[in-house]
Design a protein around this motif. Structure first.
Motif, PDB file in Angstrom:
ATOM      1  N   GLY A 252       0.824  -1.203   0.000  1.00  0.00           N
ATOM      2  CA  GLY A 252       0.000   0.000   0.000  1.00  0.00           C
ATOM      3  C   GLY A 252       0.855   1.248   0.000  1.00  0.00           C
ATOM      4  O   GLY A 252       2.052   1.217   0.282  1.00  0.00           O
ATOM      5  N   ILE A 253       0.212   2.361  -0.347  1.00  0.00           N
ATOM      6  CA  ILE A 253       0.834   3.677  -0.304  1.00  0.00           C
ATOM      7  C   ILE A 253       0.208   4.416   0.879  1.00  0.00           C
ATOM      8  O   ILE A 253      -1.021   4.412   1.045  1.00  0.00           O
ATOM      9  CB  ILE A 253       0.582   4.463  -1.607  1.00  0.00           C
ATOM     10  N   PHE A 254       1.042   5.075   1.693  1.00  0.00           N
ATOM     11  CA  PHE A 254       0.545   5.667   2.934  1.00  0.00           C
ATOM     12  C   PHE A 254       0.971   7.135   3.022  1.00  0.00           C
ATOM     13  O   PHE A 254       2.068   7.514   2.596  1.00  0.00           O
ATOM     14  CB  PHE A 254       1.072   4.875   4.134  1.00  0.00           C
ATOM     15  N   ALA A 255       0.072   7.945   3.585  1.00  0.00           N
ATOM     16  CA  ALA A 255       0.327   9.385   3.696  1.00  0.00           C
ATOM     17  C   ALA A 255      -0.506   9.942   4.841  1.00  0.00           C
ATOM     18  O   ALA A 255      -1.324   9.229   5.449  1.00  0.00           O
ATOM     19  CB  ALA A 255      -0.027  10.085   2.388  1.00  0.00           C
ATOM     20  N   LEU A 256      -0.283  11.225   5.136  1.00  0.00           N
ATOM     21  CA  LEU A 256      -1.084  11.883   6.165  1.00  0.00           C
ATOM     22  C   LEU A 256      -2.424  12.335   5.579  1.00  0.00           C
ATOM     23  O   LEU A 256      -2.548  12.556   4.371  1.00  0.00           O
ATOM     24  CB  LEU A 256      -0.331  13.090   6.723  1.00  0.00           C
ATOM     25  N   LYS A 257      -3.396  12.514   6.454  1.00  0.00           N
ATOM     26  CA  LYS A 257      -4.752  12.845   6.005  1.00  0.00           C
ATOM     27  C   LYS A 257      -4.829  14.144   5.221  1.00  0.00           C
ATOM     28  O   LYS A 257      -5.685  14.290   4.347  1.00  0.00           O
ATOM     29  CB  LYS A 257      -5.699  12.923   7.208  1.00  0.00           C
ATOM     30  N   ASP A 258      -3.930  15.090   5.525  1.00  0.00           N
ATOM     31  CA  ASP A 258      -4.031  16.365   4.809  1.00  0.00           C
ATOM     32  C   ASP A 258      -3.566  16.253   3.353  1.00  0.00           C
ATOM     33  O   ASP A 258      -3.676  17.205   2.591  1.00  0.00           O
ATOM     34  CB  ASP A 258      -3.271  17.478   5.531  1.00  0.00           C
ATOM     35  N   GLU A 259      -3.048  15.083   2.952  1.00  0.00           N
ATOM     36  CA  GLU A 259      -2.677  14.844   1.553  1.00  0.00           C
ATOM     37  C   GLU A 259      -3.806  14.160   0.782  1.00  0.00           C
ATOM     38  O   GLU A 259      -3.655  13.864  -0.407  1.00  0.00           O
ATOM     39  CB  GLU A 259      -1.415  13.973   1.476  1.00  0.00           C
ATOM     40  N   MET A 260      -4.908  13.914   1.443  1.00  0.00           N
ATOM     41  CA  MET A 260      -6.019  13.183   0.814  1.00  0.00           C
ATOM     42  C   MET A 260      -6.497  13.907  -0.448  1.00  0.00           C
ATOM     43  O   MET A 260      -6.743  15.097  -0.450  1.00  0.00           O
ATOM     44  CB  MET A 260      -7.176  13.041   1.811  1.00  0.00           C
ATOM     45  N   GLY A 261      -6.602  13.149  -1.541  1.00  0.00           N
ATOM     46  CA  GLY A 261      -7.051  13.712  -2.811  1.00  0.00           C
ATOM     47  C   GLY A 261      -5.921  14.202  -3.692  1.00  0.00           C
ATOM     48  O   GLY A 261      -6.169  14.632  -4.828  1.00  0.00           O
ATOM     49  N   ASN A 262      -4.678  14.148  -3.225  1.00  0.00           N
ATOM     50  CA  ASN A 262      -3.544  14.622  -4.026  1.00  0.00           C
ATOM     51  C   ASN A 262      -3.396  13.754  -5.275  1.00  0.00           C
ATOM     52  O   ASN A 262      -3.286  12.532  -5.175  1.00  0.00           O
ATOM     53  CB  ASN A 262      -2.266  14.567  -3.190  1.00  0.00           C
ATOM     54  N   PRO A 263      -3.358  14.339  -6.464  1.00  0.00           N
ATOM     55  CA  PRO A 263      -3.262  13.551  -7.703  1.00  0.00           C
ATOM     56  C   PRO A 263      -2.014  12.677  -7.772  1.00  0.00           C
ATOM     57  O   PRO A 263      -2.039  11.602  -8.370  1.00  0.00           O
ATOM     58  CB  PRO A 263      -3.249  14.627  -8.803  1.00  0.00           C
ATOM     59  N   ALA A 264      -0.914  13.127  -7.181  1.00  0.00           N
ATOM     60  CA  ALA A 264       0.313  12.331  -7.202  1.00  0.00           C
ATOM     61  C   ALA A 264       0.126  11.027  -6.438  1.00  0.00           C
ATOM     62  O   ALA A 264       0.577   9.960  -6.873  1.00  0.00           O
ATOM     63  CB  ALA A 264       1.476  13.135  -6.609  1.00  0.00           C
ATOM     64  N   LEU A 265      -0.541  11.107  -5.294  1.00  0.00           N
ATOM     65  CA  LEU A 265      -0.825   9.891  -4.527  1.00  0.00           C
ATOM     66  C   LEU A 265      -1.707   8.937  -5.311  1.00  0.00           C
ATOM     67  O   LEU A 265      -1.479   7.725  -5.339  1.00  0.00           O
ATOM     68  CB  LEU A 265      -1.518  10.257  -3.210  1.00  0.00           C
ATOM     69  N   GLU A 266      -2.740   9.495  -5.939  1.00  0.00           N
ATOM     70  CA  GLU A 266      -3.649   8.664  -6.729  1.00  0.00           C
ATOM     71  C   GLU A 266      -2.900   7.997  -7.876  1.00  0.00           C
ATOM     72  O   GLU A 266      -3.138   6.822  -8.194  1.00  0.00           O
ATOM     73  CB  GLU A 266      -4.802   9.523  -7.272  1.00  0.00           C
ATOM     74  N   ALA A 267      -1.985   8.714  -8.496  1.00  0.00           N
ATOM     75  CA  ALA A 267      -1.227   8.168  -9.627  1.00  0.00           C
ATOM     76  C   ALA A 267      -0.327   7.016  -9.183  1.00  0.00           C
ATOM     77  O   ALA A 267      -0.243   5.981  -9.848  1.00  0.00           O
ATOM     78  CB  ALA A 267      -0.396   9.264 -10.285  1.00  0.00           C
ATOM     79  N   VAL A 268       0.353   7.179  -8.050  1.00  0.00           N
ATOM     80  CA  VAL A 268       1.224   6.117  -7.535  1.00  0.00           C
ATOM     81  C   VAL A 268       0.397   4.893  -7.164  1.00  0.00           C
ATOM     82  O   VAL A 268       0.764   3.750  -7.460  1.00  0.00           O
ATOM     83  CB  VAL A 268       2.035   6.621  -6.324  1.00  0.00           C
ATOM     84  N   SER A 269      -0.735   5.139  -6.522  1.00  0.00           N
ATOM     85  CA  SER A 269      -1.629   4.044  -6.136  1.00  0.00           C
ATOM     86  C   SER A 269      -2.099   3.259  -7.357  1.00  0.00           C
ATOM     87  O   SER A 269      -2.083   2.021  -7.366  1.00  0.00           O
ATOM     88  CB  SER A 269      -2.835   4.607  -5.376  1.00  0.00           C
ATOM     89  N   GLN A 270      -2.513   3.971  -8.392  1.00  0.00           N
ATOM     90  CA  GLN A 270      -3.002   3.307  -9.598  1.00  0.00           C
ATOM     91  C   GLN A 270      -1.885   2.570 -10.329  1.00  0.00           C
ATOM     92  O   GLN A 270      -2.098   1.476 -10.851  1.00  0.00           O
ATOM     93  CB  GLN A 270      -3.659   4.333 -10.526  1.00  0.00           C
ATOM     94  N   TYR A 271      -0.694   3.152 -10.358  1.00  0.00           N
ATOM     95  CA  TYR A 271       0.413   2.503 -11.063  1.00  0.00           C
ATOM     96  C   TYR A 271       0.761   1.162 -10.418  1.00  0.00           C
ATOM     97  O   TYR A 271       0.966   0.157 -11.113  1.00  0.00           O
ATOM     98  CB  TYR A 271       1.645   3.406 -11.069  1.00  0.00           C
TER      99      TYR A 271
END
Length: 591
Positions: A252-271
């Motif tokens: 999994g990819i993990f981050a703090l709640k204030d990063e929720m919705g960040n496109p970079a996170l979504e891109a890494v998750s999808q990749y």
């Protein structure tokens, strides 16, 4: 990632009880029923073959409650690549037999065992390897992935022929199986020609060596606000490569709640095809190492990886911070932190399930929480196990929207339920109004979508013909949220412009005179013979659709459950053979 919910296909009403029993065991599953032979299903179909082949082509697991032969003959022309075959099973109508047919690489035997356990029967598993070795090498359990499935067939054949195998690495599902494992003294002996390697490392597989990657890698990311998604993906790839880790070992990819919705996170998750999960700052473990003491990415990675984990890679660039930790056991990312909150504002149509789109039905089934006016939630149907329902008064739209947004911000998947279409005098505008005026930072990361529904004006028009066949407008006669003077101006302008007009909220217990005044305004520029359609309880018990003229129309003819359509100068009435009428507005305008 979580597995795709199965489609449960039935051909007759007698299969529905078994289908519902199976569906209850698989959240998000949908029951497909043959039109005219079934009712109370999630999706109706008219052609069994086309439906089954479409599901198969989209790699949706299929549980068909019918004879196995029908399924085989239907799907036979599509069988070319077993790596792309979803799980396909046949279940007897009375639930007495569960037969896995296709999808050995996608856990069909495990799925058969789950269904059989739910029905209290034994699955009809015929795969020799599964029976003899009591494990499925082709479809490892959740938390593991097979790196070289193309070598598995020959590998298993050699095992069945009597070859022994060395086990390198730890995995209880392998060590506790009936595999012919070489004993410690035999592991370097010439007769142990096969190897099973369990490792998070990126190693080169071979025909005589099956490689399984345990999902024990936790990737944490911070400082993402200014990074392009493609760059974030490449940086994570490089970090994994530097550490010698296989991408398939990422849990999994993990981050703090204030990063929720960040496109970079979504891109890494999808990749990497893994979930992204979010933690609170207060949840992070404290670090002893001076080197990492101020590195939040390192804290996040170790928190996600859990007890007995260790940090193996850390990179602090100007673009982002990234850290990688290894867990002691495969991680269930869905149990760590919270997911990105989801909020779907859905329209159920004017009535119940038959008026709902497949998209709306799917959202309702997958949501963790339903929010809405009690009457509309009743129309939406019954909740599955684990879902929560939150009723509110019909006049509390903004409070309801705020509550739903707060619920979604906590990581829930929320469905805000409207009747009709949610974007027409309904909850979609209320949700965006709350976002606009309250501007809560925690709402910014929510994944928000609007799922349209059949509006009341569409339902009323369809029931009588096509009165909205040319230019039209919709006006609400409620003056709770806008001045009556504005409403009068709009009625007058629409009448002069010769629009067909759909009137919402024509009267209520507190508003009696407004509809009468609207009729007066219309008659100033609209002929008294103009057709008027009154649709009441559309899509619900007691539905009625009545046609009169503008001159005959009286305020007492309508209530809050009535949708009123006033035709234009072009709208026409067509008498029908047995006394009814059609009403339509021609596509060509003649003045």
């Amino acid at each position: 990632m979580n597995r795709i919910p199965p489609a449960i296909v039935i051909l007759g009403h007698n299969s529905l009880p078994i289908a519902k029993k199976i569906s209850a065991h698989f959240p998000g599953s949908q029951i497909y029923g043959l039109i005219d032979r079934t009712s109370h299903t999630d999706i109706n179909f008219s052609n069994f073959g086309e439906t089954l082949r479409e599901l198969f082509a989209t790699e949706t697991p299929i549980i068909a409650i019918c004879a196995a032969g029908i399924i085989i003959r239907t799907l036979a022309p599509m069988l070319s690549d077993k790596r792309a075959e979803p799980a396909v099973l046949a279940v007897a109508e009375d639930g007495s037999a569960v037969v896995p047919l296709l999808g050995g690489l996608h856990g069909v035997n495990d799925l058969a065992r789950e269904i059989a356990a739910a029905l209290g029967v034994q699955p009809a598993i015929t795969t020799t390897g599964d029976i003899r070795f009591r494990t499925a090498l082709l479809s490892p359990p959740q938390g593991y992935s097979l790196a070289n499935p193309e070598d598995a067939k020959t590998f298993i054949s050699n095992l069945l022929a009597g070859a022994k195998v060395r086990l390198e690495g730890k995995a209880s599902w392998l060590s506790e199986s009936n595999l012919p494992l070489a004993q410690p003294s035999e592991r370097i002996a010439p007769d142990a020609k096969l190897t099973i390697r369990v490792t998070e490392k990126a190693v080169l597989p071979a025909p005589d060596c099956l490689v399984y990657h345990p999902q024990i890698v936790a990737v944490a990311l911070t400082k993402l606000s200014n990074i392009e998604p493609e760059i974030a993906v490449s940086l994570v790839q490089k970090l994994l490569e530097n550490a010698g880790l296989a991408p398939a070992s990422v849990a999994g990819i993990f981050a703090l709640k204030d990063e929720m919705g960040n496109p970079a996170l979504e891109a890494v998750s999808q990749y990497f095809q893994v979930p992204v999960r979010f933690l609170n700052l207060s949840e992070l473990v404290e670090l002893d190492s001076i080197e990492f003491i101020e590195n939040q990415a390192a804290q996040i990675a170790l928190t996600a990886a859990g007890a007995n984990s260790h940090l193996i890679e850390c990179d602090r660039t100007l673009a982002l911070n990234c850290a990688i930790a290894l867990a002691a056991e495969p991680l269930d990312a869905s149990a760590i932190g919270v997911s990105r909150g989801k909020l779907a504002i859905v329209g159920t149509g004017p009535g119940g399930a038959p008026w709902m789109s497949p998209e709306v039905k799917q959202i309702l089934r997958e949501a963790t929480d339903w929010v809405g006016y009690k009457f509309y939630l009743d129309l939406a149907g019954t909740l599955r196990e684990g879902q929560q329902r939150h009723d509110s008064d019909n006049r509390e739209e903004i409070d309801r929207a705020r509550f739903a947004l707060d619920l979604a911000a906590s990581g829930k998947s929320v469905a805000v339920v409207s009747s009709g279409d949610p974007g027409i005098f309904a909850m979609a505008a209320a949700v965006f109004e709350a976002i606009d005026f309250d501007a809560k930072p925690e709402w910014q990361g929510i994944d928000i979508r609007v799922a349209p529904g059949i509006s009341a004006m569409q339902a009323a028009a369809a029931a009588i013909g096509a009165p909205l066949g040319h230019d039209f407008c919709a006006i609400s006669l409620s003056d709770i949220l806008k001045p009556w003077e504005v409403i009068e101006q709009r009625i007058s302008a629409a009448a002069i412009a010769d629009f067909a007009i759909a009137f919402y909220n024509p009267v209520s217990t507190q508003r009696k005179w407004q509809l009468g005044r609207a009729i007066e305004i219309l008659l100033q520029s609209r002929d008294a013979k103009t057709p008027v359609i009154l649709g009441r309880n559309l899509g619900r018990p007691g539905q009625s659709v009545r046609v009169c003229t503008l001159g005959e129309f009286r305020p007492e003819d309508a209530d809050m459950r009535t949708l009123v359509i006033v035709g234009s100068s072009q709208t026409r009435i067509i008498p029908r053979k047995y006394g009814d009428v059609w009403v339509y507005t021609p596509r060509r305008y003649e003045k």
